[in-house]
Every structure is written in structure tokens, then in C-alpha cells.
Design a protein around this motif. Structure first.
Motif, mmCIF file in Angstrom:
data_model
loop_
_atom_site.group_PDB
_atom_site.id
_atom_site.type_symbol
_atom_site.label_atom_id
_atom_site.label_comp_id
_atom_site.label_asym_id
_atom_site.label_seq_id
_atom_site.Cartn_x
_atom_site.Cartn_y
_atom_site.Cartn_z
ATOM 1 N N ALA A 1 53.230 -43.186 -73.829
ATOM 2 C CA ALA A 1 53.376 -41.730 -73.910
ATOM 3 C C ALA A 1 52.006 -41.181 -74.266
ATOM 4 C CB ALA A 1 54.398 -41.344 -74.975
ATOM 5 N N SER A 2 51.448 -40.338 -73.409
ATOM 6 C CA SER A 2 50.155 -39.745 -73.722
ATOM 7 C C SER A 2 50.358 -38.293 -74.145
ATOM 8 C CB SER A 2 49.191 -39.873 -72.545
ATOM 9 O OG SER A 2 49.711 -39.263 -71.392
ATOM 10 N N VAL A 3 49.466 -37.846 -75.029
ATOM 11 C CA VAL A 3 49.685 -36.598 -75.762
ATOM 12 C C VAL A 3 48.409 -35.770 -75.770
ATOM 13 C CG1 VAL A 3 50.216 -35.672 -78.066
ATOM 14 C CG2 VAL A 3 51.341 -37.780 -77.287
ATOM 15 N N SER A 4 48.546 -34.482 -75.478
ATOM 16 C CA SER A 4 47.359 -33.630 -75.528
ATOM 17 C C SER A 4 47.728 -32.196 -75.893
ATOM 18 C CB SER A 4 46.670 -33.635 -74.160
ATOM 19 O OG SER A 4 45.618 -32.688 -74.144
ATOM 20 N N PRO A 5 46.851 -31.538 -76.649
ATOM 21 C CA PRO A 5 47.071 -30.106 -76.874
ATOM 22 C C PRO A 5 46.737 -29.304 -75.618
ATOM 23 C CG PRO A 5 45.179 -30.903 -78.147
ATOM 24 C CD PRO A 5 45.706 -32.069 -77.385
ATOM 25 N N GLY A 6 46.082 -29.927 -74.657
ATOM 26 C CA GLY A 6 45.720 -29.245 -73.409
ATOM 27 C C GLY A 6 46.816 -29.357 -72.361
ATOM 28 N N LEU A 7 46.447 -28.965 -71.161
ATOM 29 C CA LEU A 7 47.448 -28.857 -70.092
ATOM 30 C C LEU A 7 47.693 -30.163 -69.349
ATOM 31 C CD1 LEU A 7 46.504 -25.431 -68.458
ATOM 32 C CD2 LEU A 7 48.628 -26.003 -69.650
ATOM 33 N N LEU A 8 46.752 -31.099 -69.411
ATOM 34 C CA LEU A 8 46.830 -32.271 -68.530
ATOM 35 C C LEU A 8 47.606 -33.445 -69.124
ATOM 36 C CD1 LEU A 8 43.213 -32.248 -67.016
ATOM 37 C CD2 LEU A 8 45.299 -31.182 -66.135
#
Ligand SMILES: Cc1cc2nc3c(=O)[nH]c(=O)nc-3n(C[C@H](O)[C@H](O)[C@H](O)COP(=O)(O)O)c2cc1C
Length: 183
Positions: free
Chosen positions: A111-118
């Protein structure tokens, strides 16, 4: 009995979104999975010269905690379109001594996590490359790219969005099936 899943989080930050997502996943897991975070922040940078009779204490602890697991779940942010060095170091430590990798054959999911859109797509897919070499069957679907994570968590770090919770519950159910097939 529940499958024992070692969870590796690719961030050391106190307020880490990735860690919050990992903790939410542990709560969402039903009786088929038991998730436990295996700490990787204390692992000395991998150096083959340190192997031998007395490798760094953290390495032994880490190798033993992963070895005992039925499967591995990676929850990671993206650093510069790849995985954080912290996580790569943990992969390297677990892969040695040669012939004694703790990863071989263990079913995995990401599971990858980002505060951005991608949704940390770059990290998610870069991580798949060493996992292929390490001979880990990595679940392909559903893919999990948690984007705009800051909007999904409440002030206590709990997932506040029912759709996200349902999606992640489905991911965990698929992972349990995947582990059953690949154990
Ligand atoms: C060194 C560094 C590189 C980063 N590179 C990316 C990037 O390539 N893509 C991205 O979406 N976010 C990037 N970020 C922002 C992280 O996604 C953000 O800091 C995130 O909160 C880190 O995850 P954490 O909350 O689990 O610590 C970067 C952050 C740092 C510190």
C-alpha cells in the motif's frame, strides 16, 4: 487461525501518514489476518563486513521477526519517485547472509501513501522490482495507491472516510486469499 503478517512502514516521521494507514489497516483486518508492525528504524545500514559471529543486534531481531511471519505487508510513502532508503535498507538486511534471506517465498502486498495526487505510484512500482528478485509473490490486484491521505485521516489519525475503509477492507480480504494460495 489468522495469518501472521509483518508490516513494514517506510517512514520514521512521528506524524507519519504511512504509519497511520498501517495502524488503520491493522484495525480493519478481520479474523483472517493479524497485522504487526516490525520496526526498521534501528537497523544499521547494511554492510557485509558486519556479518559474522556478532552482527548488529537490530539485524538479528529484524530477521527473526520477519522470518516468523506468514506474509509481509509494505506501507510506504514515496521519496523522490522511489522508496525511502530506510525501506531499501530493511530489504537488504533481510536478504543476507547469502542463502538465508528472510523474504524468499513470503507472500507480499503493497500500500503506497502520499499527501499528493499520485498515491506514491513510483514507490509502489519501484518496490515491486526488488520483491521479484527476492522471490516474493506480490499481490497484483487490488493495487493500493492512497492519495491525498491528509484528507482521509481525522485529527487522531483514524480513517474517517467509509469508502476508503471499505476499499482497504477489500484489499485485506484479497490479501488473505493471496496468502492462502501462496503459502
Ligand atoms: C526526501 C523526500 C522526498 C519526497 N519525494 C516525494 C515524491 O517523490 N512523491 C511524493 O508524492 N511525495 C514525496 N515526498 C513527500 C512525502 O510524500 C510526504 O512527506 C509524506 O508525508 C511522507 O510520508 P509519511 O507521512 O508517511 O512520513 C517526499 C518527502 C521527502 C522527505
Amino acid at each position: 487461525m489468522a495469518y501472521d503478517v509483518a508490516v513494514l512502514v517506510g517512514s520514521l516521521r512521528k506524524g507519519s501518514f504511512s504509519r497511520a494507514v498501517a495502524e488503520n489497516l491493522a484495525t480493519l483486518a478481520d479474523d483472517k489476518l493479524a497485522l504487526r508492525i516490525v520496526e526498521i528504524g534501528d537497523l544499521a545500514l547494511y554492510n557485509p563486513d558486519l556479518e559474522g559471529d556478532a552482527p548488529p543486534e537490530g539485524w538479528a531481531r529484524f530477521r527473526s521477526e520477519v522470518s516468523g511471519a506468514d506474509a509481509v505487508l509494505f506501507v510506504t510513502p514515496e521519496y523522490n519517485r522511489s522508496i525511502p532508503g530506510l525501506l531499501k535498507n530493511a530489504l537488504d538486511v533481510g536478504s543476507r547472509p547469502y542463502g538465508h534471506s528472510v523474504w524468499k517465498g513470503k507472500p507480499a502486498a503493497i500500500a503506497s501513501v502520499s499527501p499528493g495526487l499520485l498515491g506514491a505510484f513510483g514507490a509502489n512500482h519501484h518496490l515491486r522490482q526488488p520483491l521479484v528478485f527476492l522471490d516474493m509473490p506480490v499481490m497484483q490486484q487490488p493495487e493500493v495507491y492512497v492519495s491525498k491521505v491528509g484528507d482521509l485521516l481525522d485529527k487522531d489519525g483514524k480513517l474517517a472516510n467509509d469508502d476508503t475503509k471499505a476499499f482497504l477492507s477489500g484489499f485485506l480480504a484479497a490479501f488473505a486469499t493471496w496468502i492462502g494460495k501462496h503459502q
